[in-house]
Scaffold this active site. Structure first.
Site, PDB file in Angstrom:
ATOM      1  N   GLU A  59       0.546   7.682 -14.426  1.00 17.38           N
ATOM      2  CA  GLU A  59       1.002   6.481 -14.815  1.00 17.38           C
ATOM      3  C   GLU A  59      -0.354   5.486 -15.251  1.00 17.38           C
ATOM      4  OE1 GLU A  59       3.151   2.805 -12.232  1.00 17.38           O
ATOM      5  OE2 GLU A  59       4.751   4.621 -11.545  1.00 17.38           O
TER       6      GLU A  59
ATOM      7  N   GLU B 272      11.098  11.043  -9.429  1.00 21.57           N
ATOM      8  CA  GLU B 272      11.503  10.630  -8.674  1.00 21.57           C
ATOM      9  C   GLU B 272      13.163   9.737  -9.012  1.00 21.57           C
ATOM     10  OE1 GLU B 272       8.007   7.343  -9.034  1.00 21.57           O
ATOM     11  OE2 GLU B 272       6.225   9.092  -9.480  1.00 21.57           O
TER      12      GLU B 272
HETATM   13  O1  G3I Z   1       3.471   0.444   5.393  1.00 26.03           O
HETATM   14  C1  G3I Z   1       3.528  -1.251   5.208  1.00 26.03           C
HETATM   15  C2  G3I Z   1       3.818  -1.670   6.958  1.00 26.03           C
HETATM   16  O2  G3I Z   1       3.011  -1.440   7.730  1.00 26.03           O
HETATM   17  C3  G3I Z   1       3.981  -3.796   6.644  1.00 26.03           C
HETATM   18  O3  G3I Z   1       4.738  -4.150   7.223  1.00 26.03           O
HETATM   19  C4  G3I Z   1       4.862  -3.683   4.921  1.00 26.03           C
HETATM   20  C5  G3I Z   1       4.902  -5.093   4.300  1.00 26.03           C
HETATM   21  O4  G3I Z   1       4.568  -5.184   3.100  1.00 26.03           O
HETATM   22  O5  G3I Z   1       4.078  -2.866   3.633  1.00 26.03           O
HETATM   23  C6  G3I Z   1       4.161  -1.766   3.888  1.00 26.03           C
HETATM   24  O6  G3I Z   1       4.258  -0.549   3.478  1.00 26.03           O
HETATM   25  C7  G3I Z   1       4.460  -0.479   2.133  1.00 26.03           C
HETATM   26  C8  G3I Z   1       5.357   0.804   1.775  1.00 26.03           C
HETATM   27  O7  G3I Z   1       5.921   0.576   0.456  1.00 26.03           O
HETATM   28  C9  G3I Z   1       6.033   1.432   2.511  1.00 26.03           C
HETATM   29  O8  G3I Z   1       7.212   0.574   3.095  1.00 26.03           O
HETATM   30  C10 G3I Z   1       4.044  -1.315   0.882  1.00 26.03           C
HETATM   31  O9  G3I Z   1       4.387  -2.990   1.574  1.00 26.03           O
HETATM   32  C11 G3I Z   1       4.727  -1.345  -0.416  1.00 26.03           C
HETATM   33  O10 G3I Z   1       4.039  -1.667  -1.338  1.00 26.03           O
HETATM   34  C12 G3I Z   1       5.010   0.497  -0.939  1.00 26.03           C
HETATM   35  O11 G3I Z   1       5.769   0.336  -1.632  1.00 26.03           O
HETATM   36  C13 G3I Z   1       6.077   1.202  -2.231  1.00 26.03           C
HETATM   37  C14 G3I Z   1       5.615   1.665  -3.615  1.00 26.03           C
HETATM   38  O12 G3I Z   1       5.756   2.998  -4.353  1.00 26.03           O
HETATM   39  C15 G3I Z   1       3.426   1.018  -3.727  1.00 26.03           C
HETATM   40  O13 G3I Z   1       3.291   2.526  -3.638  1.00 26.03           O
HETATM   41  C16 G3I Z   1       7.467   1.778  -2.414  1.00 26.03           C
HETATM   42  O14 G3I Z   1       7.641   2.082  -1.130  1.00 26.03           O
HETATM   43  C17 G3I Z   1       7.783   3.452  -3.070  1.00 26.03           C
HETATM   44  O15 G3I Z   1       8.925   3.024  -3.595  1.00 26.03           O
HETATM   45  C18 G3I Z   1       6.652   2.772  -4.478  1.00 26.03           C
HETATM   46  O16 G3I Z   1       7.051   4.086  -5.144  1.00 26.03           O
HETATM   47  C19 G3I Z   1       6.343   3.972  -6.633  1.00 26.03           C
HETATM   48  C20 G3I Z   1       5.850   5.311  -6.595  1.00 26.03           C
HETATM   49  O17 G3I Z   1       5.035   5.683  -6.121  1.00 26.03           O
HETATM   50  C21 G3I Z   1       5.476   5.810  -8.408  1.00 26.03           C
HETATM   51  N1  G3I Z   1       6.405   5.233  -9.225  1.00 26.03           N
HETATM   52  C22 G3I Z   1       6.697   4.242  -9.322  1.00 26.03           C
HETATM   53  C23 G3I Z   1       7.387   4.012  -7.749  1.00 26.03           C
HETATM   54  C24 G3I Z   1       8.721   2.850  -7.341  1.00 26.03           C
HETATM   55  O18 G3I Z   1       7.440   1.637  -7.421  1.00 26.03           O
END
Ligand code: G3I
Length: 326
Positions: free
Chosen positions: A133, A243
């Site tokens: 991205e 994805e």
């Molecule tokens: O693991 C922590 C947990 O310990 C904590 O209690 C909780 C509270 O918010 O957060 C957890 O982490 C989260 C993680 O996902 C695991 O669930 C993060 O906050 C959250 O920001 C994270 O979101 C992910 C996001 O990327 C950012 O990394 C999404 O699951 C994931 O589906 C999303 O994937 C992205 C691709 O990498 C790139 N393209 C877009 C796609 C969707 O946004």
């Protein structure tokens, strides 16, 4: 391993890598999760556990435990693994902060991260989303300005990243990954310009990832998707669908789910008909675990091919039919 009657068996016959994003929490607490995942797919990608913040939470201290757990599961079940993602402006640790590092220091730490991670998984991860991205959805510039890498290093962070990944694993397929290439012609053109420019400068890039997060309210047009895949293939680049999910309203009707099935079918058909689109990965597989409801304040949901009880939805059947077509 049960392969008969699964999407995995059908994909295998067509020589397609059909994969899903892996959720380590679900894997640990829900025994059905791993069983269904290895039955239906021959490929995996980490939804989160290979991102910078998870792999290097403190500077110089790497934690591969979660990612290794997934890669071990993949090996035990004879599944290929895609790596996601080495360089992104999100999912970064606090220590990276803004402006604390000089350009030279930032180059050094990014090089060290990429080399360490790619070497760690060498031979076990066949393809990497090296940069994710980097192209903005709007505005004039070719590259996103709101990126810590752009601020600390400048536009050449991208080519350096690909060179370092290639040095660390010369056999890995190196991908530039982005969203909305399938739906937004401006985004498609910008990505084409970026990767064309990289090729002309001798950057080792082998493919482009179409994220393919779509909604039934703004569906991609199948002919255009095919044309866009062809256009990258004509440049000598593979395309991976990286994805895939198809969001529908939370209050989905049967017609919505049928339409969703059509869109899943379309993308699988595009991949099978393309000169080079060897991998289609879904961003999860059961609606029990999907990023869509929380990312849309509950407006959208049901984006995957199995429901919350792991029962096949019309989308599952649509993929199965597409894989069986001549
Ligand atoms: O693991 C922590 C947990 O310990 C904590 O209690 C909780 C509270 O918010 O957060 C957890 O982490 C989260 C993680 O996902 C695991 O669930 C993060 O906050 C959250 O920001 C994270 O979101 C992910 C996001 O990327 C950012 O990394 C999404 O699951 C994931 O589906 C999303 O994937 C992205 C691709 O990498 C790139 N393209 C877009 C796609 C969707 O946004």
């Amino acid at each position: 391993m049960m392969e008969t009657g699964s999407l995995r068996a059908l994909a295998q016959e067509r020589g397609l890598l059909l994969g899903a994003a892996f959720n380590p929490g679900a894997f640990r607490r829900d025994p059905q999760y791993g069983r269904v995942l290895s039955r239906e797919f021959n490929c995996l990608v980490a939804e989160g556990s290979m991102k910078f913040v998870l792999l290097q939470p403190r500077q110089g201290q790497y934690d591969f435990a979660l990612a290794d757990e997934m890669v071990d599961f993949a090996a035990a079940n004879d599944m290929a693994v895609r790596g996601h993602t080495l360089v992104w402006h999100e999912a970064l640790p606090d220590w990276l902060g803004a402006g604390k590092f000089s350009r030279k220091e930032a180059l050094d730490l990014l090089r060290e991260h990429i080399s360490t991670v790619v070497r760690h998984f060498r031979g076990r991860v066949f393809a990497w989303d090296v940069v994710n991205e980097a192209v903005p959805g709007e505005g004039d510039g070719l590259l996103r300005e709101d990126s810590v890498w752009m601020r600390m290093i400048g536009p050449d962070y991208i080519e350096h990243a690909f060179h370092w990944a290639h040095e660390a694993d010369p056999d890995a397929v190196l991908i530039y990954n982005d969203n909305a290439i399938e739906t937004n012609s401006d985004k498609f053109e910008r990505c084409r310009r970026l990767v064309g420019r990289m090729q002309r400068s001798g950057v080792p890039i082998h493919g482009v990832g179409f994220q393919y997060h779509v909604q039934i309210s703004n569906p991609p047009v199948q002919e255009w998707v095919s044309e866009r895949i062809r256009s990258f293939n004509d440049m000598g680049l593979a395309v991976h669908v990286t994805e895939l999910d198809v969001a529908v309203p939370a209050e989905a009707t049967e017609a919505d789910l049928a339409r969703q099935g059509d869109l899943y079918r379309d993308v699988v058909q595009c991949a099978l008909r393309a000169e080079s689109c060897p991998a289609v990965l879904l961003w999860g597989f059961t609606d029990r675990y999907s990023w869509i409801p929380s990312a849309t304040d509950g407006r959208l949901d049901h984006a995957l091919i199995l429901d919350r009880r792991y029962e096949p939805k019309p989308a599952y059947e649509a993929i199965a039919r597409a894989l069986q077509e001549a």
